[in-house]
Design a protein around this motif. Structure first.
Motif, mmCIF file in Angstrom:
data_model
loop_
_atom_site.group_PDB
_atom_site.id
_atom_site.type_symbol
_atom_site.label_atom_id
_atom_site.label_comp_id
_atom_site.label_asym_id
_atom_site.label_seq_id
_atom_site.Cartn_x
_atom_site.Cartn_y
_atom_site.Cartn_z
ATOM 1 N N ASP A 127 -6.068 -10.892 -24.612
ATOM 2 C CA ASP A 127 -4.670 -11.210 -24.348
ATOM 3 C C ASP A 127 -4.383 -11.228 -22.842
ATOM 4 N N VAL A 128 -5.013 -10.286 -22.130
ATOM 5 C CA VAL A 128 -4.842 -10.253 -20.673
ATOM 6 C C VAL A 128 -5.389 -11.545 -20.070
ATOM 7 N N TRP A 129 -6.554 -11.969 -20.534
ATOM 8 C CA TRP A 129 -7.155 -13.217 -20.046
ATOM 9 C C TRP A 129 -6.246 -14.407 -20.344
ATOM 10 N N HIS A 130 -5.670 -14.411 -21.549
ATOM 11 C CA HIS A 130 -4.871 -15.546 -21.983
ATOM 12 C C HIS A 130 -3.529 -15.634 -21.268
ATOM 13 N N PRO A 185 -5.796 -21.238 -18.945
ATOM 14 C CA PRO A 185 -5.795 -20.423 -20.175
ATOM 15 C C PRO A 185 -4.542 -20.624 -21.016
ATOM 16 N N LEU A 186 -3.418 -20.952 -20.339
ATOM 17 C CA LEU A 186 -2.157 -21.114 -21.074
ATOM 18 C C LEU A 186 -2.169 -22.357 -21.955
ATOM 19 N N LEU A 187 -3.051 -23.306 -21.629
ATOM 20 C CA LEU A 187 -3.063 -24.567 -22.371
ATOM 21 C C LEU A 187 -3.936 -24.499 -23.618
ATOM 22 N N ASN A 218 -5.749 -20.117 -31.678
ATOM 23 C CA ASN A 218 -6.929 -19.933 -32.533
ATOM 24 C C ASN A 218 -8.224 -20.224 -31.771
ATOM 25 N N VAL A 219 -8.129 -21.150 -30.777
ATOM 26 C CA VAL A 219 -9.322 -21.442 -29.975
ATOM 27 C C VAL A 219 -9.654 -20.247 -29.083
ATOM 28 N N VAL A 220 -8.603 -19.639 -28.495
ATOM 29 C CA VAL A 220 -8.828 -18.434 -27.682
ATOM 30 C C VAL A 220 -9.506 -17.370 -28.539
ATOM 31 N N GLY A 221 -9.008 -17.201 -29.755
ATOM 32 C CA GLY A 221 -9.609 -16.218 -30.666
ATOM 33 C C GLY A 221 -11.071 -16.529 -30.924
ATOM 34 N N THR A 222 -11.359 -17.787 -31.197
ATOM 35 C CA THR A 222 -12.746 -18.172 -31.502
ATOM 36 C C THR A 222 -13.654 -17.965 -30.290
ATOM 37 N N ILE A 223 -13.135 -18.346 -29.094
ATOM 38 C CA ILE A 223 -13.931 -18.158 -27.867
ATOM 39 C C ILE A 223 -14.339 -16.692 -27.737
ATOM 40 N N TRP A 224 -13.375 -15.791 -27.874
ATOM 41 C CA TRP A 224 -13.656 -14.369 -27.683
ATOM 42 C C TRP A 224 -14.453 -13.784 -28.842
ATOM 43 N N GLN A 225 -14.263 -14.360 -30.008
ATOM 44 C CA GLN A 225 -15.013 -13.875 -31.163
ATOM 45 C C GLN A 225 -16.504 -14.120 -30.942
ATOM 46 N N ILE A 226 -16.830 -15.307 -30.406
ATOM 47 C CA ILE A 226 -18.242 -15.637 -30.153
ATOM 48 C C ILE A 226 -18.738 -14.918 -28.900
ATOM 49 N N PHE A 227 -17.874 -14.911 -27.847
ATOM 50 C CA PHE A 227 -18.216 -14.285 -26.568
ATOM 51 C C PHE A 227 -18.607 -12.810 -26.753
ATOM 52 N N GLY A 228 -17.939 -12.142 -27.695
ATOM 53 C CA GLY A 228 -18.163 -10.707 -27.865
ATOM 54 C C GLY A 228 -19.268 -10.350 -28.844
ATOM 55 N N ARG A 229 -19.809 -11.354 -29.536
ATOM 56 C CA ARG A 229 -20.829 -11.036 -30.556
ATOM 57 C C ARG A 229 -22.107 -10.508 -29.927
#
Lengths: 291, 91
Positions: A159-162, A108-110, A114-125
């Motif tokens: 953020d916890v995941w990241h 996750p640190l790598l 913005n990719v983390v944001g996009t992942i969660w944005q789609i994951f949560g839809r």
């Protein structure tokens, strides 16, 4: 013994000096200049004195953003530090699985913000995201674009995941540096698991944990990209943290003066907190030194 | 270059004073080397550390002075000066 004096070495510092000057010092000076003036663009400035600082100090909007920011950082630290320690304590100490765990933890640190944001944005839809759709199917109301609590939970969990793995890796490094003799002594004294943690592991981890707390605090205090991508600061202003508010003010509204005054206060706060952490850290090292 | 940085006389004077302080401190450190000491904060400080604490504290004194509308802003400098003396004497 004669010490050789070679001042030429100072020239080797020059590239760094130039880099820091152009990436930090000159922009910071420019921000200070902006903070006492008003501009409507076209590089024309009007003197405003301390007006923007006064405005910002009395601005409810800034105090609210600061409140949300502090709450976010407090939640992040309260979850990530204990969770990171817990993960580190349960990671295998050696063997293949230790390496597997280390690689998995660093993944996750790598990933870029913005990719983390996009992942969660789609994951949560709710319509296409696995998390959002599942929760919706289970009858749990979850919509981070409309519900404040859902938005906060999404941003915090993201953020916890990241970043929890950063704390876990640092704590793991601290644990690995404890010699076996300490554990053997504890075993002879029939110390309980809790006492081993409290009197051996925790004190030995104190240094790296301070670094972890400092890094996580600073990073969460300056967070911008992830909540911006996921919630865009919404619903309403519910997840508008300091940096999001600052960008809205500076680039969205082009209020350069107030935004500059805001930035300086933001910078001073971060500088103060960093200095306190740094001082505590170096003094911890000093106290541990002679033992 | 100076055009886009939007310089004004007061901000230029502000940075000149800080640069002057840094140069003075560097010259002092070379001419009269010192050993760190432990003051009321129970942390090791050198002259440079005390200057940093003074400058950072002064920024907050100015902000508090402005935010709470204690009085005309230049008077905040008197408070800063008193603070600086206290820091260099006791910290």
């Amino acid at each position: 013994m004669n010490k050789t004096v070679n001042q030429k070495a100072w020239f080797l510092v020059l590239p760094v000096l130039v880099l820091v000057a152009f990436s930090a010092v000159i922009p910071l000076m420019t921000v200070v200049n902006y903070s006492v003036q008003d501009s409507f663009g076209d590089n024309v400035f009007f003197w405003a004195g301390l007006e923007w600082f006064r405005d910002m100090l009395q601005s409810e909007r800034m105090w609210n953003a600061l409140g949300r920011q502090l709450l976010f950082s407090a939640i992040i630290l309260a979850i990530q530090i204990p969770l990171g320690i817990f993960v580190a304590l349960n990671m295998p100490k050696k063997g293949v699985w230790a390496s597997v765990c280390l690689v998995l933890m660093s993944l996750p640190l790598l990933i870029p913000w913005n990719v983390v944001g996009t992942i969660w944005q789609i994951f949560g839809r709710v319509d296409i995201g696995l998390l959002g759709h599942t929760l919706d199917a289970l009858g749990i109301p979850y919509n981070y674009t409309q519900n404040t609590l859902a938005a906060w939970i999404t941003v915090v969990v993201m953020d916890v995941w990241h970043w929890t793995s950063l704390v876990a890796l640092l704590a793991y490094a601290g644990l690995q540096s404890i010699p076996d003799a300490y554990y053997q002594a504890a075993k002879i004294d029939q110390a309980s698991r809790w006492k081993v943690f409290r009197y051996i592991e925790l004190p030995k981890m104190a240094g790296v944990l301070m670094i972890a707390i400092l890094l996580r605090f600073m990073d969460s205090f300056m967070i911008y990209t992830e909540p911006f991508v996921v919630t865009g600061g919404g619903p309403g202003n519910a997840t508008t943290f300091l940096s999001i508010d600052l960008v809205k003010m500076a680039l969205g509204q082009f209020d350069l003066g107030p935004a500059a005054a805001f930035s300086i206060m933001y910078f001073l706060t971060i500088l103060l907190i960093s200095w306190v952490f740094y001082t505590v850290m170096t003094n911890l090292d000093r106290q541990e030194g002679p033992q | 270059m100076l055009d886009w940085m939007a310089w004004t006389w007061p901000t230029a004077a502000f940075f000149a004073v800080i640069a002057g302080l840094l140069v003075t401190m560097t010259v002092l450190a070379i001419k009269y080397p010192e050993t760190p000491r432990v003051g009321i904060l129970r942390i090791e400080t050198t002259r440079g550390d005390r200057l940093f604490i003074t400058l950072l504290g002064s920024a907050f004194i100015n902000l508090i002075w402005l935010g709470l509308e204690i009085g005309p802003q230049p008077y905040a400098l008197i408070a800063c000066l008193a603070y600086a003396v206290a820091v260099f004497r006791y910290v």
